[in-house]
Design a protein around this motif. Structure first.
Motif, PDB file in Angstrom:
ATOM      1  N   PHE A 101      21.775 -29.079  29.676  1.00 42.70           N
ATOM      2  CA  PHE A 101      22.726 -29.578  30.680  1.00 42.70           C
ATOM      3  C   PHE A 101      23.779 -30.469  30.027  1.00 42.70           C
ATOM      4  O   PHE A 101      23.454 -31.209  29.109  1.00 42.70           O
ATOM      5  N   PRO A 102      25.017 -30.417  30.479  1.00 44.26           N
ATOM      6  CA  PRO A 102      25.485 -29.718  31.673  1.00 44.26           C
ATOM      7  C   PRO A 102      25.849 -28.252  31.465  1.00 44.26           C
ATOM      8  O   PRO A 102      26.265 -27.602  32.424  1.00 44.26           O
ATOM      9  N   TRP A 103      25.708 -27.689  30.261  1.00 46.30           N
ATOM     10  CA  TRP A 103      26.098 -26.290  30.065  1.00 46.30           C
ATOM     11  C   TRP A 103      25.496 -25.385  31.148  1.00 46.30           C
ATOM     12  O   TRP A 103      26.153 -24.475  31.638  1.00 46.30           O
ATOM     13  N   ASP A 104      24.210 -25.614  31.439  1.00 48.36           N
ATOM     14  CA  ASP A 104      23.496 -24.706  32.355  1.00 48.36           C
ATOM     15  C   ASP A 104      23.290 -25.309  33.742  1.00 48.36           C
ATOM     16  O   ASP A 104      22.423 -24.853  34.486  1.00 48.36           O
ATOM     17  N   ALA A 110      17.029 -24.748  43.010  1.00 48.62           N
ATOM     18  CA  ALA A 110      15.872 -24.050  43.606  1.00 48.62           C
ATOM     19  C   ALA A 110      16.089 -22.540  43.533  1.00 48.62           C
ATOM     20  O   ALA A 110      15.162 -21.769  43.263  1.00 48.62           O
ATOM     21  N   GLY A 111      17.343 -22.115  43.766  1.00 45.06           N
ATOM     22  CA  GLY A 111      17.670 -20.683  43.692  1.00 45.06           C
ATOM     23  C   GLY A 111      17.497 -20.151  42.277  1.00 45.06           C
ATOM     24  O   GLY A 111      17.018 -19.038  42.064  1.00 45.06           O
ATOM     25  N   LEU A 112      17.858 -20.972  41.299  1.00 45.37           N
ATOM     26  CA  LEU A 112      17.716 -20.556  39.899  1.00 45.37           C
ATOM     27  C   LEU A 112      16.237 -20.402  39.544  1.00 45.37           C
ATOM     28  O   LEU A 112      15.839 -19.479  38.829  1.00 45.37           O
ATOM     29  N   LEU A 125      11.085 -27.195  28.402  1.00 45.26           N
ATOM     30  CA  LEU A 125      11.768 -28.490  28.324  1.00 45.26           C
ATOM     31  C   LEU A 125      13.254 -28.358  28.650  1.00 45.26           C
ATOM     32  O   LEU A 125      13.879 -27.348  28.309  1.00 45.26           O
ATOM     33  N   VAL A 126      13.802 -29.382  29.275  1.00 43.39           N
ATOM     34  CA  VAL A 126      15.247 -29.402  29.479  1.00 43.39           C
ATOM     35  C   VAL A 126      15.885 -30.289  28.399  1.00 43.39           C
ATOM     36  O   VAL A 126      15.242 -31.202  27.884  1.00 43.39           O
ATOM     37  N   ASN A 127      17.139 -30.003  28.080  1.00 40.93           N
ATOM     38  CA  ASN A 127      17.854 -30.727  27.025  1.00 40.93           C
ATOM     39  C   ASN A 127      19.073 -31.431  27.610  1.00 40.93           C
ATOM     40  O   ASN A 127      19.798 -30.846  28.415  1.00 40.93           O
ATOM     41  N   LEU A 167      16.942 -32.577  37.662  1.00 41.27           N
ATOM     42  CA  LEU A 167      17.169 -31.119  37.727  1.00 41.27           C
ATOM     43  C   LEU A 167      15.933 -30.390  37.216  1.00 41.27           C
ATOM     44  O   LEU A 167      15.476 -29.402  37.812  1.00 41.27           O
ATOM     45  N   GLY A 168      15.383 -30.874  36.131  1.00 42.00           N
ATOM     46  CA  GLY A 168      14.199 -30.259  35.529  1.00 42.00           C
ATOM     47  C   GLY A 168      13.015 -30.257  36.479  1.00 42.00           C
ATOM     48  O   GLY A 168      12.232 -29.310  36.504  1.00 42.00           O
ATOM     49  N   GLN A 169      12.902 -31.307  37.266  1.00 37.46           N
ATOM     50  CA  GLN A 169      11.786 -31.358  38.231  1.00 37.46           C
ATOM     51  C   GLN A 169      11.889 -30.234  39.253  1.00 37.46           C
ATOM     52  O   GLN A 169      10.903 -29.585  39.573  1.00 37.46           O
TER      53      GLN A 169
END
Ligand code: RM4
Ligand code: MN
Ligand code: MN
Length: 431
Positions: A101-104, A110-112, A125-127, A167-169
């Motif tokens: 993030f924020p790239w993605d 929830a839709g993703l 993991l999120v970055n 967001l990761g949650q």
């Protein structure tokens, strides 16, 4: 399941290669049996292997000089997931994706997550990204982010990391990886100790925002973009910070983030010994943070890393579970092909490390019988386990030869039509 490659085509591909595979598998099974090893157990072990995909790896990478885009590159996070699904469908070794993030950043997290589930994927993991400025941000990171002198820049960087956790949650991730490019280009530019103090203060605020079942991984990197000194340059600094922060903080080892010839497997052993080995970014390199394909330059090093992981797993059992991720930049190959073959190279090292007879090795070490000790490792490394990997893929529903199958399916040509080139694909440039 929403399969991106026609399952009939995969079956046809496997049928053509099956008798050769059976012959190779039987021959390898015989060789291993003579060494007292059961090929069936090894194949079952190979089937348990998983390495996460970097969302930014499915687009063509670049250097600081240029980027040469490929055809049909994903233009958004949804298309990146589609490509990741292809990789996992054929390799069965990459069931999770690591977002950046924020790239993605999704407009509908929830839709993703639903899309990922329909593709058989989950989120690793999120970055966070505080190594470049975004168009809409108030404070620049030109002079640092989590270590910046400017309190406002630091707060902005902390807030971004906390947003990544949130967001990761929603996406079902369980951890955050923090890599900062902070450092200095001139002696005197910043106070070496002061910068690390500010880093720790910032990280404490991020740590405090971690949900109970989350971890934060600190990723060190020797140099670049700061060329005189980097705040989190090495595993020692990373370890000290992770220790200071607490039990949810661990160290992440990106293979490319060390000086050439560094004994990375020893770093792995040290971090495992002290309970701070969080995970890996696998790639390969010749000179620095080259982000070349895993196992393409120094497969023996990759094997030796997995040998230490096998040693740690033998000591600690199921509790020892570092995260595995690829982190590569594909400049001259089709990224999907590179990621498929890299996943299998990492899986190869994992299986080869299971061939090491640990009791025999320990006995040689105990009696200071050096040559057989070295040969015990070399024998495992020299064993061609390709048939085990292919059999594991088939049994898990994948392709015997993922790259050949992918080429036969014409996925890239179809993507080139469906995804006309767009300037400024997110995640481009140096990774
Ligand atoms: C860095 C580092 C990080 C990755 C970025 C894109 O060099 O390896 O893991 O997030 O690149
Ligand atoms: Mn990395
Ligand atoms: Mn890197």
């Amino acid at each position: 399941m929403d399969y991106k490659i026609d399952t009939g085509l995969v079956a046809e591909h496997n049928a053509k290669l099956r008798s050769d595979l059976d012959a190779d598998y039987a021959a390898l099974g015989g060789t291993l049996a003579r060494r007292g090893q059961d090929i069936e157990l090894l194949t079952a072990l190979a089937q348990t292997f998983a390495v996460a995909l970097p969302s930014w790896g499915v687009g063509t990478g670049g250097t600081r000089f240029a980027r040469f885009p490929g055809l049909g590159e994903p233009r958004n996070v949804q298309e990146k997931l589609d490509d990741c699904a292809v990789i996992n469908q054929l390799t069965r070794a990459t069931p999770a994706v690591s977002l950046h993030f924020p790239w993605d950043k999704p407009s509908d997290a929830a839709g993703l997550r639903q899309q990922a589930e329909s593709l058989g994927l989950s989120f690793d993991l999120v970055n966070s990204n505080t190594f470049q400025d975004q168009a809409d941000q108030a404070h620049t990171y030109k002079f640092g982010s989590l270590t910046a002198n400017s309190a406002a820049a630091r707060e902005q960087a902390i807030a971004h990391n906390i947003e990544c956790i949130q967001l990761g949650q929603t996406l079902g991730s369980k951890g955050l990886t923090v890599w900062v490019g902070d450092g200095a280009n001139f002696p005197g530019q910043s106070n070496l100790r002061g910068a690390l103090e500010r880093y720790l203060d910032s990280m404490k605020s991020i740590y405090a925002a971690l949900p109970a079942d989350w971890q934060v991984f600190i990723e060190h990197k020797l140099f670049e973009p700061a060329f005189y000194c980097t705040t989190i340059a090495d595993w020692g600094t990373s370890f000290a910070c992770a220790t200071e922060l607490g039990p949810k903080a661990k160290c992440l080892v990106d293979l490319g983030h060390h000086a050439p010839n560094t004994n990375i497997e020893m770093i792995v052993a040290r971090l495992a010994q002290f309970g701070k080995l969080g995970g890996f970014h696998f790639n390969d390199s010749k000179y620095g943070d080259d982000d070349l394909d895993s196992g393409s330059i120094n497969p023996f090093q990759l094997f030796l890393v997995f040998n230490e992981l096998a040693d740690a797993a033998a000591r600690e059992g199921k509790a020892f579970k570092p995260s595995y991720m690829l982190d590569q930049s594909h400049n001259v190959t089709d990224p999907i092909e590179s990621l498929m073959s890299s996943a299998s190279e990492v899986q190869r090292a994992f299986v080869q490390s299971a061939l090491v007879n640990r009791l025999e090795l320990a006995a040689h070490q105990e009696s200071n019988d050096v040559l057989p000790a070295a040969q015990t490792l070399k024998r495992a490394f020299r064993t061609d386990v390709s048939a085990i990997l292919a059999m594991a893929r088939v049994r898990s529903g994948g392709a015997i030869d993922p790259v050949a199958c992918y080429r036969a399916a014409g996925y890239r040509a179809k993507a080139a039509v469906a995804r006309p080139a767009k300037a400024g694909v997110s995640g481009s440039g140096i990774v």
